[in-house]
Design an enzyme around this catalytic site. Structure first.
Site, PDB file in Angstrom:
ATOM      1  N   ARG A  86       0.823  -1.224   0.000  1.00  0.00           N
ATOM      2  CA  ARG A  86       0.000   0.000   0.000  1.00  0.00           C
ATOM      3  C   ARG A  86       0.849   1.262   0.000  1.00  0.00           C
ATOM      4  O   ARG A  86       0.513   2.243  -0.646  1.00  0.00           O
ATOM      5  CB  ARG A  86      -0.920   0.024   1.225  1.00  0.00           C
ATOM      6  CG  ARG A  86      -2.107  -0.876   1.077  1.00  0.00           C
ATOM      7  CD  ARG A  86      -2.879  -0.936   2.373  1.00  0.00           C
ATOM      8  NE  ARG A  86      -3.869  -1.979   2.288  1.00  0.00           N
ATOM      9  CZ  ARG A  86      -5.176  -1.770   2.109  1.00  0.00           C
ATOM     10  NH1 ARG A  86      -5.636  -0.560   2.039  1.00  0.00           N
ATOM     11  NH2 ARG A  86      -6.004  -2.778   2.009  1.00  0.00           N
ATOM     12  N   TYR A 109       0.730 -13.557  -0.005  1.00  0.00           N
ATOM     13  CA  TYR A 109       1.231 -13.209  -1.337  1.00  0.00           C
ATOM     14  C   TYR A 109       2.459 -12.313  -1.227  1.00  0.00           C
ATOM     15  O   TYR A 109       2.664 -11.655  -0.217  1.00  0.00           O
ATOM     16  CB  TYR A 109       0.148 -12.566  -2.212  1.00  0.00           C
ATOM     17  CG  TYR A 109      -0.574 -11.355  -1.667  1.00  0.00           C
ATOM     18  CD1 TYR A 109      -0.019 -10.080  -1.774  1.00  0.00           C
ATOM     19  CD2 TYR A 109      -1.824 -11.477  -1.066  1.00  0.00           C
ATOM     20  CE1 TYR A 109      -0.699  -8.963  -1.306  1.00  0.00           C
ATOM     21  CE2 TYR A 109      -2.508 -10.365  -0.585  1.00  0.00           C
ATOM     22  CZ  TYR A 109      -1.932  -9.108  -0.706  1.00  0.00           C
ATOM     23  OH  TYR A 109      -2.604  -8.007  -0.235  1.00  0.00           O
ATOM     24  N   ASP A 153     -15.083   3.795   0.026  1.00  0.00           N
ATOM     25  CA  ASP A 153     -15.620   3.206   1.255  1.00  0.00           C
ATOM     26  C   ASP A 153     -16.650   4.108   1.941  1.00  0.00           C
ATOM     27  O   ASP A 153     -17.443   3.631   2.736  1.00  0.00           O
ATOM     28  CB  ASP A 153     -14.483   2.927   2.253  1.00  0.00           C
ATOM     29  CG  ASP A 153     -13.833   1.566   2.024  1.00  0.00           C
ATOM     30  OD1 ASP A 153     -14.067   0.977   0.947  1.00  0.00           O
ATOM     31  OD2 ASP A 153     -13.095   1.097   2.912  1.00  0.00           O
TER      32      ASP A 153
HETATM   33  C1  LIG Z   1      -7.738  -6.486   5.670  1.00  0.00           C
HETATM   34  C2  LIG Z   1      -8.113  -5.747   4.420  1.00  0.00           C
HETATM   35  C3  LIG Z   1      -7.589  -6.150   3.197  1.00  0.00           C
HETATM   36  C4  LIG Z   1      -7.993  -5.501   2.014  1.00  0.00           C
HETATM   37  N1  LIG Z   1      -7.484  -5.932   0.825  1.00  0.00           N
HETATM   38  C5  LIG Z   1      -7.879  -5.344  -0.334  1.00  0.00           C
HETATM   39  C6  LIG Z   1      -7.351  -5.772  -1.586  1.00  0.00           C
HETATM   40  O1  LIG Z   1      -6.502  -6.671  -1.656  1.00  0.00           O
HETATM   41  N2  LIG Z   1      -7.787  -5.152  -2.742  1.00  0.00           N
HETATM   42  C7  LIG Z   1      -8.716  -4.138  -2.700  1.00  0.00           C
HETATM   43  O2  LIG Z   1      -9.113  -3.629  -3.768  1.00  0.00           O
HETATM   44  N3  LIG Z   1      -9.220  -3.698  -1.505  1.00  0.00           N
HETATM   45  C8  LIG Z   1      -8.817  -4.262  -0.336  1.00  0.00           C
HETATM   46  N4  LIG Z   1      -9.308  -3.808   0.864  1.00  0.00           N
HETATM   47  C9  LIG Z   1     -10.258  -2.676   0.888  1.00  0.00           C
HETATM   48  C10 LIG Z   1      -9.527  -1.345   0.772  1.00  0.00           C
HETATM   49  O3  LIG Z   1      -8.495  -1.248   1.723  1.00  0.00           O
HETATM   50  C11 LIG Z   1     -10.505  -0.176   0.963  1.00  0.00           C
HETATM   51  O4  LIG Z   1     -11.699  -0.430   0.276  1.00  0.00           O
HETATM   52  C12 LIG Z   1      -9.894   1.110   0.413  1.00  0.00           C
HETATM   53  O5  LIG Z   1      -8.720   1.431   1.131  1.00  0.00           O
HETATM   54  C13 LIG Z   1     -10.906   2.264   0.499  1.00  0.00           C
HETATM   55  O6  LIG Z   1     -10.291   3.435   0.025  1.00  0.00           O
HETATM   56  P1  LIG Z   1     -10.942   4.861   0.306  1.00  0.00           P
HETATM   57  O7  LIG Z   1     -10.003   5.840  -0.320  1.00  0.00           O
HETATM   58  O8  LIG Z   1     -12.367   4.872  -0.090  1.00  0.00           O
HETATM   59  O9  LIG Z   1     -10.955   5.034   1.895  1.00  0.00           O
HETATM   60  P2  LIG Z   1      -9.777   4.998   2.955  1.00  0.00           P
HETATM   61  O10 LIG Z   1      -8.645   4.149   2.500  1.00  0.00           O
HETATM   62  O11 LIG Z   1     -10.413   4.680   4.254  1.00  0.00           O
HETATM   63  O12 LIG Z   1      -9.232   6.506   2.983  1.00  0.00           O
HETATM   64  C14 LIG Z   1      -9.938   7.538   3.619  1.00  0.00           C
HETATM   65  C15 LIG Z   1      -8.981   8.696   3.865  1.00  0.00           C
HETATM   66  O13 LIG Z   1      -9.740   9.805   4.354  1.00  0.00           O
HETATM   67  C16 LIG Z   1      -9.112  10.362   5.491  1.00  0.00           C
HETATM   68  N5  LIG Z   1     -10.182  10.983   6.286  1.00  0.00           N
HETATM   69  C17 LIG Z   1     -11.192  10.394   6.967  1.00  0.00           C
HETATM   70  N6  LIG Z   1     -11.982  11.295   7.556  1.00  0.00           N
HETATM   71  C18 LIG Z   1     -11.476  12.513   7.234  1.00  0.00           C
HETATM   72  C19 LIG Z   1     -11.866  13.845   7.533  1.00  0.00           C
HETATM   73  N7  LIG Z   1     -12.945  14.105   8.281  1.00  0.00           N
HETATM   74  N8  LIG Z   1     -11.131  14.867   7.043  1.00  0.00           N
HETATM   75  C20 LIG Z   1     -10.032  14.630   6.271  1.00  0.00           C
HETATM   76  N9  LIG Z   1      -9.601  13.373   5.964  1.00  0.00           N
HETATM   77  C21 LIG Z   1     -10.325  12.333   6.430  1.00  0.00           C
HETATM   78  C22 LIG Z   1      -8.452   9.162   6.157  1.00  0.00           C
HETATM   79  O14 LIG Z   1      -7.404   9.561   7.030  1.00  0.00           O
HETATM   80  C23 LIG Z   1      -7.936   8.393   4.931  1.00  0.00           C
HETATM   81  O15 LIG Z   1      -6.684   8.850   4.511  1.00  0.00           O
HETATM   82  C24 LIG Z   1      -8.925  -4.433   2.056  1.00  0.00           C
HETATM   83  C25 LIG Z   1      -9.414  -4.009   3.291  1.00  0.00           C
HETATM   84  C26 LIG Z   1      -9.026  -4.649   4.464  1.00  0.00           C
HETATM   85  C27 LIG Z   1      -9.596  -4.183   5.774  1.00  0.00           C
END
Ligand SMILES: Cc1cc2nc3c(=O)[nH]c(=O)nc-3n(C[C@H](O)[C@H](O)[C@H](O)COP(=O)(O)OP(=O)(O)OC[C@H]3O[C@@H](n4cnc5c(N)ncnc54)[C@H](O)[C@@H]3O)c2cc1C
Length: 389
Positions: A106, A206, A284
């Protein structure tokens, strides 16, 4: 016309959106609550559908340089090591699904996204939490033609937009870690994405970073969870104890794992509403996907691209956001449901140590590879960069 965009959250979804918008000449500002742009030290599977987006954004070469391309996806019995299902990924993925399948750390992916966003002139504001928007759709800090909340499963913007419940604990925790490959006996870990299945738990192994690190994710069922932080340093001894008696490959790997994080898995349904005026949700924040289909980040990446195209050159932002939601909702809902179902496939449950679960896997073992690969077609063959044309 959309000329300016504010993005809350510099996760994978937020940064991908920043790049896709900036490439369309939109001036982007990203607000991230964390003081540093860091991703939890663990691996990520980037499936062909996600890679097609990164290809369109011109990032595939950089990603290939820091990733590992697995030979197969394999499901194995956690105690005997017997392989039930084996799907070709290395050459097979390109041929069958039109894109590469990569494993990336990551932090490596995050670094590539940050670098590209900075190169395109995206302004990043760290240590800057943003919690709400006003009646004009402006964030409490800054005005823009479009505001995008890519702030994860606990999104305060999603909460403001939807009358919804907070994410619910699934009864599962994930331990995550990575160990240097040269701390392990040679050839112990096969160059595959391997799911080791067992009673009430499973483990995925992996390689990442060109094979230098072995990543693992161990998911265990728990009846309760009291830690509100939901990600914290884990106890490597407790992890080893939990997988005691498993196949020697698993126990040898866990023996050299000294630093692990433990992460409670929470779930939240796909939200009814993804936008409010000129504020949109992404990733998410509106459709978290449990990790059992490795698609959560891929969905955020697809969202980012589709949203940028929907906003490109338009004057009517709410209408563009309706189009975005219409294009993305069915697919993300389908993936969310698939992920929930997979939890049952990977964890043996019921009488005699999950006799029925094992029987199902034995049946899968006898099926021709093409038939086993079929359910993945709708996930991996999808091309978000073409879906909107
Ligand atoms: C164990 C595990 C394994 C996974 N493996 C995979 C995989 O192999 N392949 C895959 O596709 N997905 C995988 N996922 C899912 C994936 O990690 C998430 O779906 C993805 O990271 C979501 O990205 P996002 O940018 O929507 O949210 P997030 O990664 O949650 O990012 C949100 C960001 O917003 C910031 N934030 C939050 N609130 C605020 C606020 N109020 N003000 C300013 N900033 C804020 C946070 O600090 C963060 O940086 C896995 C998840 C888990 C738990």
């Amino acid at each position: 016309m959309v000329k300016t965009a504010n993005i809350v959250g510099a996760g994978i979804g937020g940064l991908t959106a920043a790049i896709a918008l900036a490439q369309r000449g939109i001036s982007v500002r990203v607000f991230e609550q964390a003081a540093e742009m860091v991703e939890v030290g663990a691996g990520l599977q980037l499936s062909p559908n996600a890679m097609k987006v990164f290809c369109a954004l011109g990032l595939d070469e950089a990603l290939h340089a820091v990733s590992f391309a697995p030979e197969h996806a394999v499901i194995k019995d956690g105690s005997t090591g017997r392989a039930y299902v084996k799907i070709p990924l290395k050459d097979g993925a390109k041929e069958a699904y039109g894109g590469s399948y990569l494993h990336v750390h990551r932090s490596d992916l995050h670094r590539i996204l940050q670098k590209e966003a900075a190169r395109l002139g995206v302004a990043s504001h760290l240590n800057t939490p943003v919690h709400s928007y006003d009646e004009n759709g402006f964030l409490d800090l800054s005005r823009a033609d479009i505001s995008i909340a890519a702030d994860g499963i606990r999104s305060s913007h999603a909460l403001q937009m939807n009358i919804m419940q907070s994410p619910k604990f699934t009864g599962q925790v994930a331990w995550r870690g990575a160990v240097p490959a040269d701390h392990l006996p040679r050839n112990l870990i096969s160059p595959d994405a391997t799911v080791w299945t067992g009673v009430g738990k499973h483990l995925v192994t992996y390689f990442v970073r060109g094979g230098a690190l072995v990543n693992f994710v161990a998911v265990e069922e728990r009846t309760n969870w009291t830690d509100p932080s939901w990600t914290q340093p884990g106890d490597a001894e407790a992890l080893r104890a939990s997988f005691e008696g498993w196949h020697p490959t698993v126990t040898t790997l866990l023996d050299v794992a000294h630093e692990v994080n433990i992460w409670a898995l929470y779930d939240k349904p796909v939200l009814d509403r993804w936008s409010d005026g000129s504020v949109a949700l992404l990733g998410d924040s509106c459709h978290p996907t449990l990790p059992f289909v490795a698609q959560g980040a891929a969905m955020a990446i697809e969202d980012a691209y589709v949203l940028a195209v929907c906003l490109d050159g338009v004057d009517d932002v709410p209408r563009a956001l309706e189009r975005y939601e219409m294009l993305r909702k069915p697919r993300t809902a389908m993936l969310q449901a698939r992920a929930r179902r997979n939890a049952d496939m990977f964890h043996y449950r019921g009488p005699a140590g999950g006799l029925v679960s094992r029987a199902k896997l034995h049946i899968a073992r006898m099926l021709p590879t093409k038939l086993v690969m079929k359910p993945f077609n709708s996930i991996y063959s999808y091309n978000a960069t073409e879906a909107i044309n």
